[in-house]
Every structure is written in structure tokens, then in C-alpha cells.
Design an enzyme around this catalytic site. Structure first.
Site, mmCIF file in Angstrom:
data_model
loop_
_atom_site.group_PDB
_atom_site.id
_atom_site.type_symbol
_atom_site.label_atom_id
_atom_site.label_comp_id
_atom_site.label_asym_id
_atom_site.label_seq_id
_atom_site.Cartn_x
_atom_site.Cartn_y
_atom_site.Cartn_z
ATOM 1 N N LYS A 1 -1.457 39.810 -67.036
ATOM 2 C CA LYS A 1 -0.479 39.199 -67.804
ATOM 3 C C LYS A 1 0.057 37.684 -67.507
ATOM 4 C CE LYS A 1 4.268 39.891 -69.660
ATOM 5 N NZ LYS A 1 5.274 40.811 -69.874
ATOM 6 N N LYS B 1 -3.111 40.027 -71.529
ATOM 7 C CA LYS B 1 -2.116 39.669 -72.252
ATOM 8 C C LYS B 1 -1.766 38.041 -71.982
ATOM 9 C CE LYS B 1 2.659 40.552 -73.110
ATOM 10 N NZ LYS B 1 4.149 41.358 -72.765
HETATM 11 N N1 PBG Z 1 8.505 41.727 -69.752
HETATM 12 C C1 PBG Z 1 8.574 41.989 -71.376
HETATM 13 C C2 PBG Z 1 7.470 41.689 -72.271
HETATM 14 N N2 PBG Z 1 6.828 42.546 -72.634
HETATM 15 C C3 PBG Z 1 6.090 42.277 -73.663
HETATM 16 C C4 PBG Z 1 6.334 40.766 -73.862
HETATM 17 C C5 PBG Z 1 5.621 39.877 -74.753
HETATM 18 C C6 PBG Z 1 5.077 40.584 -76.140
HETATM 19 C C7 PBG Z 1 5.011 39.455 -77.183
HETATM 20 O O1 PBG Z 1 5.106 38.466 -76.919
HETATM 21 O O2 PBG Z 1 4.773 39.976 -78.315
HETATM 22 C C8 PBG Z 1 7.460 40.576 -72.791
HETATM 23 C C9 PBG Z 1 7.871 39.136 -72.508
HETATM 24 C C10 PBG Z 1 7.918 38.243 -71.666
HETATM 25 O O3 PBG Z 1 6.905 38.849 -70.464
HETATM 26 O O4 PBG Z 1 8.450 37.368 -71.376
#
Ligand code: PBG
Length: 333
Positions: A202, A256
């Protein structure tokens, strides 16, 4: 791969593109609704069940609305939905206790959906940001995101979700050691069958902006997430993270965001051959929808083309806000 091609004119690659029937026969990858997970936003804040301004067509749903969404998903053949809570700023604290409250909105929605639409798989998100006064995924002390203390909280959060009936837990926090801790706690608590889809690679991405609006974390977040989410300049590190999470007991892994990181999806699938998902995140959705709203891109075409890119890159599936619209076009198969 070593294609054998006789010289032109014996090779005419356009031959297989001449008609729709031939193109179908030659097509390597196909999209199916069965490979999609639909993320939805849920809330019990009165008046907050409205469209997310930066995500046209995406709404925050009440508990009742979430159950209706699950019914819709099941009818469309979407195998799983993923729940993200928008929480009242009043319940956000620095200790984030609401995250493992069995009665928080996520856990209540899980139970309600399981009671009414048992066939749909429910995925959750494990990170403290929706409940954190700091907006971070972990506990913060003196400006530092604490790792080990956060993992203890994440385990409590995950166990509460498993108790409520979640099928797939999605740790999205990027703390170290969380998969081992979660897997051991699930075993000990009698939830050996609960699946973990780790947000393994991520990135600290600008593409999460609309999501943070959707869950109400934008105002709360102080600083950035670069000490725990990945540097967009790295690729080998993604392989190490995926290897680590698999060795700790993750069943599936995720990359992601999606479209800007298709190279990572490809490397992960090639190297490990495990169920590999991409998250086509909020900013990717917003980017496409903004162009569609302006009449600059064709909605259906770019939606399906963007989803196909994940299959071509090697992903087994994708988390996408387009899931219901794509399902309507693709049919139930
Ligand atoms: N940790 C929470 C999380 N889980 C999914 C997303 C993003 C999903 C999206 O942008 O569609 C996030 C945001 C972040 O890490 O700030």
C-alpha cells in the site's frame, strides 16, 4: 514466450481482428463480476447519508441502506462487499476505542447483512483512521506513529469484526507484525476460517483524497502517512512486503492504488502466484468520473477498459467503486 511469426505477408496480425467473432476467439482476458469486490461507505451520523462530493454516484449509506446495497450486490452476482465507516467526529479519540466496539457501525452492519443476505461475503478494513482524532491509521504519541501498540488495537478491531461475522479481514494499516498477531488471535478465538486479505503493498498515495472525504478523515489527518505507507518510488520493497505478509498467514494480498501500480500487480502475481487483488481507489474513480462528467471520456468504455487493465496485469480481482455499474453491463456470469 517466444512467438513464431512467418514473415509478411504470411503473417498478417490484423486477420484475427477482422470481425467481432474472431476478436472474441482471440481474446486473452475477460472481465467478470465474480472478480469484483464492491467498497461501500456506511454511517450512522444523521444527515450524512448523501453523495460524496468528490465521488459522483457514491453515497454514504445508513445501516438499512447498507443491507439494501448487499441485496443489490447479491442480485448482480458481486461476490463481496467491503465496508468503510464514516464516523461522527465526537466518537474519534486518540485511543481509538470505538474501533473495537462490538456495537460500532461496521459491526452492526456486518450482523445486519449476515442476517438478511448471508450469501454475500463481507470484507472489512482494519486501520484506526476512521476512529482516530489524529486521522492516522495508528496510535500517535509525540508525533510518532506507534507500531506495536497499534497492532494490539488492530487485533482487537479484527476480532470484533470476526465476532460480528466478517468473512474477509483487510488490514490496511501497514504496521509491521500485524498479520502474525491477527492470525494467532483469530486461531485462539475460534475464528480459524476467517480470511485475511492483506493490503500488503500500500503506497503513500495522493489518490486516496476522495476516500478521506468519504470517511470524514480529511480534516483530522495531521501530516502524512509516509512513515508507514510505501514510497511510490519503490518496487522491490513491495515484493518483500508481500512475501512477509504471506509468510505471516495472509490468504490473499492487495496492491493499492491500482492503475498507477499495475507493474507491481504484475510482479506480485508472477512471483508468488497467490490470489492478488488491486484496489482501484477513490482518486482513480474520481479522475475517471470527473472526465466523464465533463463529457471528455466515455463512461462505459473507460470503466471497463480500466477494469480490464487489472486482469491483464495478472490480478485475480479488483476492489472497485464501479462494481455495480460494471456488473450491470457484464451480466451475472
Ligand atoms: N487506512 C484506511 C484506508 N483504507 C482504504 C483507503 C483508501 C481507499 C480509497 O482511496 O478508495 C484508506 C485511506 C488511507 O490509507 O488514507
Amino acid at each position: 514466450m517466444n512467438p513464431i511469426l512467418p514473415p509478411f505477408p504470411h503473417t498478417r496480425l490484423r486477420r484475427m481482428r477482422r470481425t467481432a467473432a474472431l476478436r472474441d476467439l482471440a481474446q486473452e482476458h475477460r472481465l467478470s463480476v465474480k472478480d469484483m469486490i464492491w467498497p461501500i461507505f456506511i454511517t450512522d451520523v444523521p444527515g450524512a447519508d448523501v453523495e460524496v462530493p468528490s465521488m459522483p454516484g457514491v453515497v454514504r449509506r445508513t445501516l438499512e441502506g447498507a443491507v439494501r446495497a448487499a441485496e443489490e450486490a447479491a442480485k448482480l452476482g458481486i461476490p463481496a462487499i467491503c465496508l468503510f465507516p464514516y464516523t461522527d467526529p465526537a466518537v474519534k479519540t486518540e485511543a481509538c476505542e470505538e474501533a473495537w466496539n462490538p456495537e460500532n457501525i461496521t459491526n452492526r452492519v456486518i450482523r445486519a447483512i449476515k442476517a438478511e443476505v448471508p450469501e454475500i461475503a463481507i470484507m472489512t478494513d482494519i486501520a484506526l483512521d476512521p476512529y482516530n482524532a489524529n486521522g492516522h491509521d495508528g496510535l500517535v504519541r509525540d508525533g510518532i506513529i506507534l507500531n506495536d501498540e497499534t497492532v494490539e488495537c488492530l487485533v482487537k478491531m479484527g476480532i470484533a469484526q470476526a465476532e460480528a461475522g466478517a468473512d474477509i479481514l483487510g488490514p490496511s494499516d501497514m504496521m509491521d507484525g500485524r498479520i502474525t498477531a491477527l492470525r494467532s488471535a483469530l486461531e485462539a478465538a475460534g475464528h480459524a476460517d476467517v480470511t485475511i486479505l492483506s493490503y500488503a503493498a500500500k503506497y503513500a498515495s495522493g489518490f486516496y483524497g476522495p476516500f478521506r472525504d468519504a470517511v470524514g478523515a480529511t480534516g483530522a489527518l495531521k501530516g502524512d502517512k509516509k512513515t508507514y505507507q510505501m514510497n511510490p518510488g519503490n518496487s522491490d520493497e513491495a515484493i518483500r512486503l508481500v512475501a512477509r505478509d504471506l509468510s505471516e498467514g495472509a490468504d490473499m494480498v492487495m496492491v493499492k492504488p491500482g492503475m498507477p501500480y499495475l507493474d507491481i500487480c504484475h510482479r506480485v502475481k508472477e512471483q508468488f502466484g497467490v490470489p492478488t487483488y488491486a484496489y482501484q481507489v477513490s482518486g482513480e474513480y474520481a479522475m475517471i468520473m470527473a472526465a466523464v462528467k465533463n463529457g471528455w471520456l466515455d463512461h462505459e468504455k473507460v470503466m471497463l477498459e480500466s477494469l480490464m487493465s487489472f486482469r491483464r496485469a495478472g490480478c485475480d480481482g479488483v476492489l472497485t467503486y464501479f462494481a455495480p455499474e460494471a456488473a450491470k453491463l457484464l451480466g451475472n456470469g
